[in-house]
Design a protein around this motif. Structure first.
Motif, PDB file in Angstrom:
ATOM      1  N   LEU A  54       5.331  16.935 -14.192  1.00 44.81           N
ATOM      2  CA  LEU A  54       4.432  16.117 -13.386  1.00 44.81           C
ATOM      3  C   LEU A  54       4.638  14.624 -13.602  1.00 44.81           C
ATOM      4  O   LEU A  54       4.222  13.821 -12.776  1.00 44.81           O
ATOM      5  N   SER A  55       5.299  14.253 -14.689  1.00 46.84           N
ATOM      6  CA  SER A  55       5.502  12.830 -14.973  1.00 46.84           C
ATOM      7  C   SER A  55       6.376  12.149 -13.929  1.00 46.84           C
ATOM      8  O   SER A  55       6.401  10.931 -13.836  1.00 46.84           O
ATOM      9  N   THR A  56       7.080  12.930 -13.111  1.00 47.29           N
ATOM     10  CA  THR A  56       7.943  12.361 -12.073  1.00 47.29           C
ATOM     11  C   THR A  56       7.196  12.102 -10.762  1.00 47.29           C
ATOM     12  O   THR A  56       7.775  11.581  -9.823  1.00 47.29           O
ATOM     13  N   PHE A  59       3.154   7.642  -6.858  1.00 50.97           N
ATOM     14  CA  PHE A  59       2.151   7.507  -5.811  1.00 50.97           C
ATOM     15  C   PHE A  59       2.691   8.049  -4.490  1.00 50.97           C
ATOM     16  O   PHE A  59       2.033   8.822  -3.813  1.00 50.97           O
ATOM     17  N   GLU A  60       3.911   7.647  -4.147  1.00 52.18           N
ATOM     18  CA  GLU A  60       4.504   8.059  -2.878  1.00 52.18           C
ATOM     19  C   GLU A  60       4.702   9.572  -2.822  1.00 52.18           C
ATOM     20  O   GLU A  60       4.442  10.206  -1.799  1.00 52.18           O
ATOM     21  N   LYS A  61       5.153  10.141  -3.920  1.00 52.85           N
ATOM     22  CA  LYS A  61       5.384  11.591  -3.961  1.00 52.85           C
ATOM     23  C   LYS A  61       4.053  12.344  -3.863  1.00 52.85           C
ATOM     24  O   LYS A  61       3.970  13.371  -3.189  1.00 52.85           O
ATOM     25  N   LEU A  62       3.007  11.823  -4.501  1.00 50.93           N
ATOM     26  CA  LEU A  62       1.692  12.457  -4.408  1.00 50.93           C
ATOM     27  C   LEU A  62       1.129  12.355  -2.997  1.00 50.93           C
ATOM     28  O   LEU A  62       0.499  13.288  -2.502  1.00 50.93           O
ATOM     29  N   LYS A  63       1.337  11.225  -2.330  1.00 47.78           N
ATOM     30  CA  LYS A  63       0.850  11.044  -0.953  1.00 47.78           C
ATOM     31  C   LYS A  63       1.470  12.073  -0.016  1.00 47.78           C
ATOM     32  O   LYS A  63       0.837  12.503   0.939  1.00 47.78           O
ATOM     33  N   LYS A  64       2.714  12.466  -0.299  1.00 47.63           N
ATOM     34  CA  LYS A  64       3.415  13.436   0.540  1.00 47.63           C
ATOM     35  C   LYS A  64       3.181  14.872   0.078  1.00 47.63           C
ATOM     36  O   LYS A  64       3.708  15.804   0.671  1.00 47.63           O
ATOM     37  N   VAL A  70      -5.023  16.881  -3.498  1.00 47.94           N
ATOM     38  CA  VAL A  70      -4.471  15.526  -3.623  1.00 47.94           C
ATOM     39  C   VAL A  70      -4.606  14.769  -2.307  1.00 47.94           C
ATOM     40  O   VAL A  70      -5.027  13.617  -2.292  1.00 47.94           O
ATOM     41  N   THR A  71      -4.271  15.405  -1.207  1.00 51.57           N
ATOM     42  CA  THR A  71      -4.256  14.696   0.074  1.00 51.57           C
ATOM     43  C   THR A  71      -5.648  14.262   0.533  1.00 51.57           C
ATOM     44  O   THR A  71      -5.761  13.368   1.359  1.00 51.57           O
ATOM     45  N   LYS A  72      -6.691  14.846  -0.019  1.00 53.43           N
ATOM     46  CA  LYS A  72      -8.061  14.448   0.334  1.00 53.43           C
ATOM     47  C   LYS A  72      -8.551  13.252  -0.476  1.00 53.43           C
ATOM     48  O   LYS A  72      -9.623  12.732  -0.214  1.00 53.43           O
ATOM     49  N   LYS A  73      -7.757  12.810  -1.434  1.00 53.22           N
ATOM     50  CA  LYS A  73      -8.169  11.722  -2.320  1.00 53.22           C
ATOM     51  C   LYS A  73      -7.858  10.359  -1.692  1.00 53.22           C
ATOM     52  O   LYS A  73      -6.983  10.230  -0.862  1.00 53.22           O
ATOM     53  N   SER A  74      -8.599   9.358  -2.148  1.00 53.78           N
ATOM     54  CA  SER A  74      -8.362   7.985  -1.697  1.00 53.78           C
ATOM     55  C   SER A  74      -7.070   7.466  -2.335  1.00 53.78           C
ATOM     56  O   SER A  74      -6.581   8.030  -3.322  1.00 53.78           O
ATOM     57  N   ALA A  80      -4.423   6.265  -9.458  1.00 59.51           N
ATOM     58  CA  ALA A  80      -4.873   6.578 -10.812  1.00 59.51           C
ATOM     59  C   ALA A  80      -4.210   7.861 -11.309  1.00 59.51           C
ATOM     60  O   ALA A  80      -3.761   7.931 -12.462  1.00 59.51           O
ATOM     61  N   LEU A  81      -4.131   8.861 -10.460  1.00 54.41           N
ATOM     62  CA  LEU A  81      -3.491  10.116 -10.834  1.00 54.41           C
ATOM     63  C   LEU A  81      -2.017   9.889 -11.169  1.00 54.41           C
ATOM     64  O   LEU A  81      -1.512  10.396 -12.175  1.00 54.41           O
ATOM     65  N   ALA A  82      -1.336   9.095 -10.369  1.00 55.57           N
ATOM     66  CA  ALA A  82       0.069   8.776 -10.628  1.00 55.57           C
ATOM     67  C   ALA A  82       0.220   8.027 -11.953  1.00 55.57           C
ATOM     68  O   ALA A  82       1.158   8.290 -12.720  1.00 55.57           O
TER      69      ALA A  82
END
Length: 91
Positions: A54-56, A59-64, A70-74, A80-82
Protein backbone atom coordinates in the motif's frame (compact mmCIF):
# COMPACT_ATOMS: atom_id res chain seq x y z
CA UNK A 1 22.22 40.71 7.65
CA UNK A 2 18.54 41.28 6.84
CA UNK A 3 18.53 38.19 4.60
CA UNK A 4 19.92 36.08 7.42
CA UNK A 5 17.11 37.23 9.72
CA UNK A 6 14.51 36.40 7.07
CA UNK A 7 16.00 32.95 6.54
CA UNK A 8 16.16 32.35 10.30
CA UNK A 9 12.52 33.38 10.72
CA UNK A 10 11.57 31.05 7.88
CA UNK A 11 13.28 28.08 9.52
CA UNK A 12 11.98 28.89 12.97
CA UNK A 13 8.35 29.58 12.01
CA UNK A 14 7.51 28.06 8.65
CA UNK A 15 9.32 24.72 8.63
CA UNK A 16 7.74 23.47 11.91
CA UNK A 17 4.29 24.40 10.60
CA UNK A 18 4.91 22.41 7.41
CA UNK A 19 6.19 19.42 9.37
CA UNK A 20 3.29 19.59 11.82
CA UNK A 21 0.77 19.77 8.98
CA UNK A 22 2.34 16.68 7.36
CA UNK A 23 2.16 14.82 10.68
CA UNK A 24 -1.45 15.86 11.07
CA UNK A 25 -2.25 14.45 7.61
CA UNK A 26 -0.55 11.18 8.51
CA UNK A 27 -2.58 10.93 11.74
CA UNK A 28 -5.79 11.62 9.85
CA UNK A 29 -4.84 9.05 7.21
CA UNK A 30 -4.11 6.45 9.87
CA UNK A 31 -7.59 6.93 11.33
CA UNK A 32 -9.15 6.55 7.88
CA UNK A 33 -7.09 3.43 7.19
CA UNK A 34 -7.99 1.82 10.50
CA UNK A 35 -11.68 2.64 10.06
CA UNK A 36 -12.17 1.72 6.40
CA UNK A 37 -9.19 -0.04 4.85
CA UNK A 38 -7.88 -2.41 7.49
CA UNK A 39 -10.93 -4.64 7.07
CA UNK A 40 -9.65 -5.78 3.69
CA UNK A 41 -5.96 -4.86 3.63
CA UNK A 42 -3.78 -6.68 6.16
CA UNK A 43 -1.28 -4.57 8.03
CA UNK A 44 0.50 -5.39 11.27
CA UNK A 45 -1.68 -8.41 11.97
CA UNK A 46 -5.02 -6.86 10.98
CA UNK A 47 -7.24 -7.34 7.96
CA UNK A 48 -8.26 -10.43 6.08
CA UNK A 49 -7.81 -9.58 2.40
CA UNK A 50 -4.86 -9.88 0.07
CA UNK A 51 -1.61 -8.25 1.04
CA UNK A 52 -0.46 -5.50 -1.35
CA UNK A 53 2.25 -2.90 -0.94
CA UNK A 54 0.00 0.00 0.00
CA UNK A 55 2.97 2.34 0.40
CA UNK A 56 2.99 2.79 -3.39
CA UNK A 57 -0.52 4.25 -3.43
CA UNK A 58 -0.23 7.95 -4.20
CA UNK A 59 -3.04 10.49 -4.17
CA UNK A 60 -3.49 10.02 -7.92
CA UNK A 61 -3.56 6.23 -7.66
CA UNK A 62 -6.11 6.39 -4.83
CA UNK A 63 -8.32 8.79 -6.83
CA UNK A 64 -8.42 6.20 -9.63
CA UNK A 65 -9.09 3.37 -7.20
CA UNK A 66 -12.09 1.12 -7.76
CA UNK A 67 -12.66 0.87 -4.00
CA UNK A 68 -15.97 2.54 -3.21
CA UNK A 69 -14.78 3.46 0.28
CA UNK A 70 -11.96 5.52 -1.21
CA UNK A 71 -13.82 7.14 -4.10
CA UNK A 72 -16.47 8.53 -1.72
CA UNK A 73 -13.85 10.43 0.27
CA UNK A 74 -12.95 14.09 -0.11
CA UNK A 75 -9.64 15.10 -1.70
CA UNK A 76 -8.35 16.07 1.75
CA UNK A 77 -9.19 12.62 3.13
CA UNK A 78 -7.55 10.92 0.15
CA UNK A 79 -4.49 13.14 0.57
CA UNK A 80 -4.32 12.14 4.24
CA UNK A 81 -4.71 8.47 3.38
CA UNK A 82 -1.91 8.73 0.81
CA UNK A 83 0.31 10.46 3.40
CA UNK A 84 -0.28 7.61 5.84
CA UNK A 85 0.18 4.89 3.24
CA UNK A 86 3.57 6.36 2.29
CA UNK A 87 4.73 5.53 5.84
CA UNK A 88 3.81 1.83 5.44
CA UNK A 89 7.02 0.55 3.88
CA UNK A 90 7.09 -3.23 3.54
CA UNK A 91 10.16 -5.00 4.89
Amino acid sequence: MKQIKIIAIFFILVIPVILFAKGDLVSMGKLIFEKDCLKCHPYEGGGSGSSVDLSTYTFEKLKKSKCGLVTKKSDKEIEALAAYLSTMKKD
